[in-house]
Design a protein around this motif. Structure first.
Motif, PDB file in Angstrom:
ATOM      1  N   ASP A 125       5.694   2.857   2.423  1.00  0.00           N
ATOM      2  CA  ASP A 125       4.724   2.455   1.404  1.00  0.00           C
ATOM      3  C   ASP A 125       4.663   0.939   1.277  1.00  0.00           C
ATOM      4  O   ASP A 125       3.584   0.363   1.060  1.00  0.00           O
ATOM      5  CB  ASP A 125       5.085   3.057   0.049  1.00  0.00           C
ATOM      6  CG  ASP A 125       4.869   4.559  -0.001  1.00  0.00           C
ATOM      7  OD1 ASP A 125       4.022   5.057   0.768  1.00  0.00           O
ATOM      8  OD2 ASP A 125       5.554   5.227  -0.803  1.00  0.00           O
ATOM      9  N   LYS A 128       2.777  -0.407   4.241  1.00  0.00           N
ATOM     10  CA  LYS A 128       1.378   0.019   4.123  1.00  0.00           C
ATOM     11  C   LYS A 128       0.637  -0.862   3.119  1.00  0.00           C
ATOM     12  O   LYS A 128      -0.488  -1.321   3.380  1.00  0.00           O
ATOM     13  CB  LYS A 128       1.309   1.483   3.691  1.00  0.00           C
ATOM     14  CG  LYS A 128      -0.126   2.005   3.560  1.00  0.00           C
ATOM     15  CD  LYS A 128      -0.156   3.482   3.208  1.00  0.00           C
ATOM     16  CE  LYS A 128       0.287   3.717   1.791  1.00  0.00           C
ATOM     17  NZ  LYS A 128       0.099   5.126   1.360  1.00  0.00           N
ATOM     18  N   GLU A 132      -2.575  -3.325   3.895  1.00  0.00           N
ATOM     19  CA  GLU A 132      -3.824  -3.216   3.143  1.00  0.00           C
ATOM     20  C   GLU A 132      -4.186  -4.545   2.488  1.00  0.00           C
ATOM     21  O   GLU A 132      -5.368  -4.940   2.470  1.00  0.00           O
ATOM     22  CB  GLU A 132      -3.686  -2.123   2.088  1.00  0.00           C
ATOM     23  CG  GLU A 132      -3.605  -0.723   2.662  1.00  0.00           C
ATOM     24  CD  GLU A 132      -3.279   0.336   1.625  1.00  0.00           C
ATOM     25  OE1 GLU A 132      -3.097   1.501   2.017  1.00  0.00           O
ATOM     26  OE2 GLU A 132      -3.200  -0.013   0.420  1.00  0.00           O
ATOM     27  N   ASP A 220     -14.587   6.301   7.460  1.00  0.00           N
ATOM     28  CA  ASP A 220     -13.773   6.159   6.253  1.00  0.00           C
ATOM     29  C   ASP A 220     -14.098   4.933   5.397  1.00  0.00           C
ATOM     30  O   ASP A 220     -13.594   4.830   4.276  1.00  0.00           O
ATOM     31  CB  ASP A 220     -12.286   6.087   6.645  1.00  0.00           C
ATOM     32  CG  ASP A 220     -11.811   7.345   7.355  1.00  0.00           C
ATOM     33  OD1 ASP A 220     -12.426   8.410   7.155  1.00  0.00           O
ATOM     34  OD2 ASP A 220     -10.830   7.257   8.117  1.00  0.00           O
ATOM     35  N   ALA A 237      -6.902   0.164   9.821  1.00  0.00           N
ATOM     36  CA  ALA A 237      -6.192   1.419  10.080  1.00  0.00           C
ATOM     37  C   ALA A 237      -6.505   1.928  11.479  1.00  0.00           C
ATOM     38  O   ALA A 237      -5.607   2.344  12.221  1.00  0.00           O
ATOM     39  CB  ALA A 237      -6.579   2.463   9.032  1.00  0.00           C
ATOM     40  N   ALA A 243      -2.560   5.652   9.212  1.00  0.00           N
ATOM     41  CA  ALA A 243      -3.296   6.089   8.031  1.00  0.00           C
ATOM     42  C   ALA A 243      -2.941   5.169   6.870  1.00  0.00           C
ATOM     43  O   ALA A 243      -1.767   5.041   6.510  1.00  0.00           O
ATOM     44  CB  ALA A 243      -2.960   7.535   7.693  1.00  0.00           C
ATOM     45  N   GLY A 245      -4.275   3.714   2.771  1.00  0.00           N
ATOM     46  CA  GLY A 245      -4.786   4.333   1.559  1.00  0.00           C
ATOM     47  C   GLY A 245      -3.826   5.400   1.062  1.00  0.00           C
ATOM     48  O   GLY A 245      -2.619   5.334   1.260  1.00  0.00           O
ATOM     49  N   GLY A 246      -4.372   6.399   0.418  1.00  0.00           N
ATOM     50  CA  GLY A 246      -3.540   7.462  -0.144  1.00  0.00           C
ATOM     51  C   GLY A 246      -3.153   7.184  -1.587  1.00  0.00           C
ATOM     52  O   GLY A 246      -3.438   6.119  -2.134  1.00  0.00           O
ATOM     53  N   ARG A 259      -7.210   8.908   2.188  1.00  0.00           N
ATOM     54  CA  ARG A 259      -6.554   8.255   3.310  1.00  0.00           C
ATOM     55  C   ARG A 259      -7.613   7.733   4.273  1.00  0.00           C
ATOM     56  O   ARG A 259      -8.631   8.386   4.507  1.00  0.00           O
ATOM     57  CB  ARG A 259      -5.609   9.226   4.024  1.00  0.00           C
ATOM     58  CG  ARG A 259      -4.364   9.534   3.223  1.00  0.00           C
ATOM     59  CD  ARG A 259      -3.316  10.243   4.065  1.00  0.00           C
ATOM     60  NE  ARG A 259      -2.074  10.403   3.329  1.00  0.00           N
ATOM     61  CZ  ARG A 259      -1.123   9.480   3.258  1.00  0.00           C
ATOM     62  NH1 ARG A 259      -1.287   8.332   3.893  1.00  0.00           N
ATOM     63  NH2 ARG A 259      -0.029   9.692   2.576  1.00  0.00           N
ATOM     64  N   ALA A 263      -3.355   8.924  11.670  1.00  0.00           N
ATOM     65  CA  ALA A 263      -1.910   8.680  11.755  1.00  0.00           C
ATOM     66  C   ALA A 263      -1.397   8.945  13.168  1.00  0.00           C
ATOM     67  O   ALA A 263      -0.603   9.859  13.408  1.00  0.00           O
ATOM     68  CB  ALA A 263      -1.180   9.546  10.743  1.00  0.00           C
TER      69      ALA A 263
END
Length: 298
Positions: A125, A128, A132, A220, A237, A243, A245-246, A259, A263
């Motif tokens: 996380d 990620k 982002e 997306d 991404a 992947a 987002g989420g 997402r 992945a």
């Protein structure tokens, strides 16, 4: 304007943030003072803040431009480029995100970059969120300021930074800011509409797997609640084969988010290194385009 934009970009690349009070700090101070005195969670006080800050920013930037016209051409260009470079954040953005890689406490480091809660973040996380931030702010901190600098000169980049600063401070869908920050949020969405999509296209062009990056962008890019943020994030991404987002926690509340991407690979420290490695190709592409503009304009 191409000469001005190229020189401003090179100044930011070479020096980053100058060791003096940044114009955004003055803007932030004005926003805080206005909010303390006039805050009401209604649309009109927020709109008045937007009008006042934009008017002041426009007048000051026009005055600086007019004064620079009194200088010899070379000196005028240099002064304007130094002023414009304060609206660019490529070096600071890269260094801040890269700091997550070397931080003793990566969770705390990424917490300085994002508005989401970081307490329960896993290692994946953390990286990620950093990726982002890198992708989204390539638009907010690099492409969008350059876009408005090319179109409108110093007043253009100054107005954009004022809009972006208001968005970062008051454009939240919380009880306090839902109405007060509405005008700032609308303006920021409008100002970033084209730059976010240009940023996404640039990421696709520089991706190793351009087909996958384009497919993820097309499929997306529109999925996030923000009308703009999803485009560069989806392109990144796809470029990385991960992947993004989420679901995430904001202000103590779990927010369900779609997402973006595929992945193909897990997200780890290496993924962030790969994302940040796009910095040099981005520099080459931007400076190449600006140089082409200079040559064609002669």
């Amino acid at each position: 304007m191409f000469e001005l934009a190229a020189l401003a970009y090179l100044i930011d690349k070479a020096f980053g943030e100058f060791p003096c009070k940044h114009p955004v700090q003055f803007m932030g101070g004005f926003i805080n003072r206005f909010e303390r005195r006039f805050y009401r969670n209604h649309f009109l006080p927020g709109a008045l803040l937007v009008f006042c800050l934009l008017a002041i920013t426009l007048l000051i930037s026009i005055a600086i431009t007019a004064l620079c016209r009194l200088l010899p051409d070379t000196l005028s260009l240099a002064v304007l480029a130094m002023a414009a470079s304060t609206g660019l954040a490529k070096t600071m953005l890269h260094d801040s995100v890269a700091g997550v890689l070397t931080a003793d406490d990566p969770k705390r480091a990424v917490g300085l970059l994002v508005s989401r809660d970081t307490g329960a973040m896993s290692e994946a996380d953390i990286y990620k969120a950093a990726i982002e931030t890198w992708a989204e702010n390539l638009s907010d901190g690099v492409i969008a300021p350059l876009f408005y600098l090319l179109l409108f000169g110093l007043p253009g980049i100054a107005i954009y930074k004022a809009i972006n600063t208001m968005d970062s401070m008051i454009a939240y869908k919380t009880e306090r800011y839902f109405y007060f920050g509405k005008m700032a949020a609308i303006l920021d969405d409008f100002a970033n509409y084209l730059p976010a999509r240009l940023t996404a296209v640039l990421i696709v062009v520089l991706a190793e797997d351009k087909v996958r990056a384009w497919q993820c962008l097309w499929r997306d890019g529109h999925k996030l609640e923000s009308p703009n943020a999803g485009y560069p994030i989806a392109a990144m991404a796809g470029a990385l084969g991960v992947a993004l987002g989420g679901d995430a926690v904001y202000h103590g509340q779990l927010k369900s988010k779609p997402r973006l991407g595929v992945a193909v690979s897990p997200i780890d420290q290496t993924t962030l290194v790969k994302a940040l490695a796009m910095a040099l190709p981005i520099d080459v592409a931007i400076l190449g385009l600006l140089s082409a503009g200079i040559l064609l304009g002669r």
